[in-house]
Write a protein that holds these residues in place. Structure first.
Motif, PDB file in Angstrom:
ATOM      1  N   UNK A 198      22.298  61.785  44.304  1.00 33.18           N
ATOM      2  CA  UNK A 198      21.813  60.418  44.471  1.00 33.18           C
ATOM      3  C   UNK A 198      22.428  59.535  43.388  1.00 33.18           C
ATOM      4  N   UNK A 199      22.875  58.350  43.790  1.00 36.74           N
ATOM      5  CA  UNK A 199      23.368  57.355  42.847  1.00 36.74           C
ATOM      6  C   UNK A 199      22.150  56.554  42.389  1.00 36.74           C
ATOM      7  N   UNK A 200      21.914  56.517  41.085  1.00 35.56           N
ATOM      8  CA  UNK A 200      20.719  55.854  40.555  1.00 35.56           C
ATOM      9  C   UNK A 200      21.083  54.935  39.400  1.00 35.56           C
ATOM     10  N   UNK A 201      20.232  53.938  39.180  1.00 37.70           N
ATOM     11  CA  UNK A 201      20.397  53.044  38.043  1.00 37.70           C
ATOM     12  C   UNK A 201      19.607  53.622  36.879  1.00 37.70           C
ATOM     13  N   UNK A 202      20.246  53.744  35.730  1.00 35.90           N
ATOM     14  CA  UNK A 202      19.618  54.312  34.542  1.00 35.90           C
ATOM     15  C   UNK A 202      18.849  53.215  33.811  1.00 35.90           C
ATOM     16  N   UNK A 203      17.619  53.522  33.443  1.00 32.75           N
ATOM     17  CA  UNK A 203      16.821  52.607  32.627  1.00 32.75           C
ATOM     18  C   UNK A 203      16.498  53.309  31.312  1.00 32.75           C
ATOM     19  N   UNK A 204      16.075  52.569  30.298  1.00 27.59           N
ATOM     20  CA  UNK A 204      15.789  53.221  29.015  1.00 27.59           C
ATOM     21  C   UNK A 204      14.780  54.360  29.105  1.00 27.59           C
ATOM     22  N   UNK A 245      23.314  64.174  34.911  1.00 31.51           N
ATOM     23  CA  UNK A 245      24.367  63.473  35.653  1.00 31.51           C
ATOM     24  C   UNK A 245      25.682  64.245  35.681  1.00 31.51           C
ATOM     25  N   UNK A 246      26.354  64.188  36.839  1.00 29.47           N
ATOM     26  CA  UNK A 246      27.722  64.714  36.917  1.00 29.47           C
ATOM     27  C   UNK A 246      28.726  63.587  36.748  1.00 29.47           C
ATOM     28  N   UNK A 247      28.223  62.363  36.755  1.00 25.28           N
ATOM     29  CA  UNK A 247      29.098  61.220  36.549  1.00 25.28           C
ATOM     30  C   UNK A 247      28.286  59.981  36.244  1.00 25.28           C
ATOM     31  N   UNK A 248      28.880  59.101  35.458  1.00 30.05           N
ATOM     32  CA  UNK A 248      28.246  57.821  35.151  1.00 30.05           C
ATOM     33  C   UNK A 248      29.303  56.730  35.182  1.00 30.05           C
ATOM     34  N   UNK A 266      25.138  53.313  36.171  1.00 34.63           N
ATOM     35  CA  UNK A 266      24.861  54.136  37.342  1.00 34.63           C
ATOM     36  C   UNK A 266      25.121  55.590  36.968  1.00 34.63           C
ATOM     37  N   UNK A 267      24.237  56.471  37.415  1.00 36.23           N
ATOM     38  CA  UNK A 267      24.440  57.906  37.223  1.00 36.23           C
ATOM     39  C   UNK A 267      24.376  58.588  38.579  1.00 36.23           C
ATOM     40  N   UNK A 268      25.168  59.629  38.740  1.00 33.54           N
ATOM     41  CA  UNK A 268      25.113  60.457  39.952  1.00 33.54           C
ATOM     42  C   UNK A 268      24.389  61.730  39.537  1.00 33.54           C
TER      43      UNK A 268
END
Length: 130
Positions: free
Chosen positions: A21-27, A37-40, A48-50
């Motif tokens: 899932x592609x997600x938005x990272x918050x604090x 994450x496998x990618x950011x 964005x983190x995957x």
């Protein structure tokens, strides 16, 4: 490998059994998401983190799920044609595709419900360029 035709012929697509899932990272979610994450990617609007779908669900983060198809050819970051061929072949069959290039391989993220069809499309594409 830099030659586009050779990269397409040798891409040997492999389907990852996990969903992402592609997600938005918050604090408040950064430690869990960035650790999994496998990618950011950092954009002006945020990071964005995957991440594995299970991690996103544990944190209550909604969103569509994607299957990852890794193109096993060692593609050159300056190679030309592989991304266009992959995304074009998937687009012709109506499959959405988010491409991510890493140092050794390119990765196509497709909706989980389209994973098997996408894998077949890419296998057929590779075979047609041999």
């Amino acid at each position: 490998m830099r030659d586009g035709r050779a990269m397409i012929a040798a891409m040997a697509p492999r389907l990852d059994p996990r969903s992402w899932r592609f997600v938005l990272v918050s604090p408040d979610t950064a430690p869990q998401l960035l650790g999994a994450a496998i990618g950011t990617f950092r954009e002006d609007e945020g990071v964005t983190a995957i991440v594995p779908t299970a991690v996103a669900e544990e944190l209550g983060i909604e969103g569509p799920d994607f299957a990852r198809i890794t193109l096993m050819v060692h593609s050159d970051l300056e190679g030309v044609g592989l991304t266009a061929a992959v995304s074009g072949a998937l687009a012709e069959t109506g499959i959405a595709c988010n491409m991510v290039a890493a140092y050794h391989h390119d990765h196509a993220f497709v909706p989980t419900g389209d994973a098997d069809e996408a894998l077949n499309v890419l296998r057929n594409l590779a075979a047609s360029w041999k």
